[in-house]
Design an enzyme around this catalytic site. Structure first.
Site, PDB file in Angstrom:
ATOM      1  N   HIS A 121       0.874  -1.183   0.000  1.00  0.00           N
ATOM      2  CA  HIS A 121       0.000   0.000   0.000  1.00  0.00           C
ATOM      3  C   HIS A 121       0.915   1.238   0.000  1.00  0.00           C
ATOM      4  O   HIS A 121       2.017   1.197   0.557  1.00  0.00           O
ATOM      5  CB  HIS A 121      -0.831  -0.048   1.290  1.00  0.00           C
ATOM      6  N   ASP A 198       2.951  -4.472   7.968  1.00  0.00           N
ATOM      7  CA  ASP A 198       1.750  -3.651   7.823  1.00  0.00           C
ATOM      8  C   ASP A 198       0.552  -4.580   8.013  1.00  0.00           C
ATOM      9  O   ASP A 198       0.242  -5.399   7.144  1.00  0.00           O
ATOM     10  CB  ASP A 198       1.764  -3.014   6.424  1.00  0.00           C
ATOM     11  N   GLN A 201      -4.577  -5.089   6.839  1.00  0.00           N
ATOM     12  CA  GLN A 201      -5.514  -6.095   6.321  1.00  0.00           C
ATOM     13  C   GLN A 201      -5.365  -7.438   7.024  1.00  0.00           C
ATOM     14  O   GLN A 201      -6.155  -8.354   6.766  1.00  0.00           O
ATOM     15  CB  GLN A 201      -5.300  -6.304   4.810  1.00  0.00           C
ATOM     16  N   LYS A 224     -10.573  -0.524  10.346  1.00  0.00           N
ATOM     17  CA  LYS A 224     -10.668  -1.742   9.525  1.00  0.00           C
ATOM     18  C   LYS A 224     -10.998  -2.969  10.366  1.00  0.00           C
ATOM     19  O   LYS A 224     -11.153  -4.061   9.835  1.00  0.00           O
ATOM     20  CB  LYS A 224      -9.372  -1.947   8.746  1.00  0.00           C
ATOM     21  N   CYS A 364      -4.680   2.559  -3.656  1.00  0.00           N
ATOM     22  CA  CYS A 364      -3.420   3.015  -3.043  1.00  0.00           C
ATOM     23  C   CYS A 364      -2.287   2.019  -3.272  1.00  0.00           C
ATOM     24  O   CYS A 364      -1.453   1.793  -2.400  1.00  0.00           O
ATOM     25  CB  CYS A 364      -3.573   3.280  -1.542  1.00  0.00           C
TER      26      CYS A 364
HETATM   27  C1  LIG Z   1      -5.812   0.750   4.614  1.00  0.00           C
HETATM   28  C2  LIG Z   1      -4.415   0.305   4.527  1.00  0.00           C
HETATM   29  C3  LIG Z   1      -3.373   1.108   4.983  1.00  0.00           C
HETATM   30  C4  LIG Z   1      -3.593   2.513   5.498  1.00  0.00           C
HETATM   31  O1  LIG Z   1      -4.428   2.545   6.607  1.00  0.00           O
HETATM   32  P1  LIG Z   1      -4.920   3.962   7.174  1.00  0.00           P
HETATM   33  O2  LIG Z   1      -5.960   3.580   8.171  1.00  0.00           O
HETATM   34  O3  LIG Z   1      -5.474   4.718   6.004  1.00  0.00           O
HETATM   35  O4  LIG Z   1      -3.754   4.634   7.769  1.00  0.00           O
HETATM   36  C5  LIG Z   1      -2.101   0.617   4.915  1.00  0.00           C
HETATM   37  N1  LIG Z   1      -1.853  -0.608   4.444  1.00  0.00           N
HETATM   38  C6  LIG Z   1      -2.822  -1.418   3.990  1.00  0.00           C
HETATM   39  C7  LIG Z   1      -2.473  -2.785   3.508  1.00  0.00           C
HETATM   40  C8  LIG Z   1      -4.139  -0.985   4.012  1.00  0.00           C
HETATM   41  O5  LIG Z   1      -5.100  -1.777   3.553  1.00  0.00           O
END
Ligand SMILES: *Cc1c(COP(=O)(O)O)cnc(C)c1O
Length: 406
Positions: A121, A198, A201, A224, A364
């Site tokens: 992302h 990260d 997800q 999320k 993104c």
């Molecule tokens: C949504 C997402 C982000 C960013 O999350 P924010 O809540 O917008 O800071 C980063 N990495 C992944 C894989 C995402 O799906």
């Protein structure tokens, strides 16, 4: 089997209509909807103990502080961290990665290397690019295989003794690929590098155990995981967080401030929490975690996967012109697709008119789109409250709009 109807009753928004249709919400990978308990927790803060945290001698401030610190302990336990001081509250995944990228690169030297993957992302790309530019660091990129899995041979070849950090997503927000993050952390450590995962997800679908994963940093967002927006979590290993310089300066993060210099900083976790935190959303994050635990994360994932399999089986049988991106075995139930050569935006608009919310575009992840050779995809992402009936109505809608689009 989940009692989905009962779960749905906990989500007020699911009873609303969109253009006269029952809402079918399949944009969960961007933001999941929130149960009543999360909404109530926010209201409760404002109605019952709204006061700034930490500096107060008075009752309301102490209650607000207790709510926040209880949440910190519950978040730590939820992700397998033994030390609640390793939980830093952020605004979200993006801020967590910016914090780490900014702070751990300050002692790096020109030519030191950062390894990313092509499926990241933008949040896990751009903060590293900013740091790389400042320090003269080199960014290396791990490619993917045709099915959307990470090319682990390439990763092994790229990580070397110049590598200082490997930053990788737990789960791709486009392909649904679940990366072998424990193995990747091991490879990073074999070369003396750090590993950031990260988890934006990953946390909504899988049991997170940072100790078992063996990574150094894990980040995710509240919005999320059925939680509030405006709050996220950065977990980091204590000894690393202790060595790192502060990220932002301000109130809450200091021990003693001296002019013109000589200021000392607070202990963990407060050293990284400058300014007033989102103390209304933080207790609501706890309710989100409790909601997930009340259903069971394994049951959630199994339910979403059953929906995903049903949808993809029907697509295979009825819509030969649909291309699906990301087909690794055991993938996370995120469906990225295109109908023939139709633009993702057109598909999204037509679905919206039928009350079906999906996301369209590059998600993104523009470098990934370049590899896939498309400007964007349509993404339908499942959550605990989606039903088989919705899955059928979604595919019915695709069958209905496909002729219009081609
Ligand atoms: C949504 C997402 C982000 C960013 O999350 P924010 O809540 O917008 O800071 C980063 N990495 C992944 C894989 C995402 O799906």
């Amino acid at each position: 089997m989940l009692d989905v109807e009962n779960i749905r009753k906990q989500f007020p928004i699911l009873s609303r209509k969109v253009y006269g249709h029952d809402l079918i919400y399949l944009d969960n990978a961007a933001s999941a909807q929130v149960p009543r308990s999360v909404i109530d927790a926010i209201t409760h803060t404002y109605a019952k103990h709204h006061a700034n945290v930490h500096r107060g001698v008075h009752c309301l401030s102490q209650e607000a502080t207790a709510e926040q610190e209880l949440t910190r302990r519950e978040v730590a336990a939820w992700i397998g961290a033994t030390d609640a001081a390793e939980i830093i509250f952020t605004r979200g995944t993006t801020e967590g990665i910016n914090l780490v990228a900014s702070c751990i690169t300050r002692d790096m030297r020109p030519g030191d290397e950062i390894v990313l993957t092509v499926m990241e992302h933008h949040s896990n790309i751009v903060p590293w690019q900013l740091a790389a530019k400042q320090r003269g660091l080199v960014i290396k990129v791990v490619p993917i295989n045709a099915d959307g899995s990470l090319d682990m041979d390439a990763l092994r070849a790229l990580v070397c003794d110049r590598t200082r950090v490997v930053a990788v997503t737990h789960v791709s927000n486009v392909l649904g690929t679940v990366n072998p993050v424990a193995e990747i952390a091991g490879i990073a450590h074999d070369h003396g590098a750090l590993c950031l995962v990260d988890g934006a997800q990953g946390a909504p679908h899988y049991k997170i155990d940072v100790a078992a994963m063996g990574c150094d940093f894990y980040v995710f967002s509240g919005h999320k995981i059925y939680g509030p927006t405006g709050v996220g979590v950065l977990w980091g290993r204590r000894e690393l967080l202790e060595q790192m310089p502060p990220y932002q300066g301000g109130g809450e993060m200091i021990d003693h401030v001296l002019l013109p210099e000589g200021t000392t900083f607070a202990e963990l976790p407060f050293k990284f929490e400058a300014g007033t935190p989102d103390y209304a959303s933080i207790p609501a994050l706890r309710e989100a975690i409790r909601f997930i635990d009340s259903v069971g994360i394994d049951a959630i994932e199994a339910h979403e996967t059953a929906l995903y399999r049903h949808i993809t089986a029907r697509i295979a049988a009825e819509l030969p012109q649909v291309r699906i991106f990301g087909t690794t075995p055991g993938k996370c139930p995120v469906l990225s697709f295109l109908i023939g050569d139709a633009h993702s935006y057109d598909t999204g608009v037509l679905l919206d008119k039928l009350g079906i919310a999906v996301r369209t575009g590059h998600h993104c992840a523009q470098p990934l789109m370049q590899v896939l050779g498309v400007p964007g995809t349509v993404r339908a992402s499942m959550a605990v409250y989606n039903t088989m009936d919705e899955a059928d109505r979604f595919v019915d809608a695709l069958v209905r709009i496909a002729p219009i689009l081609s």
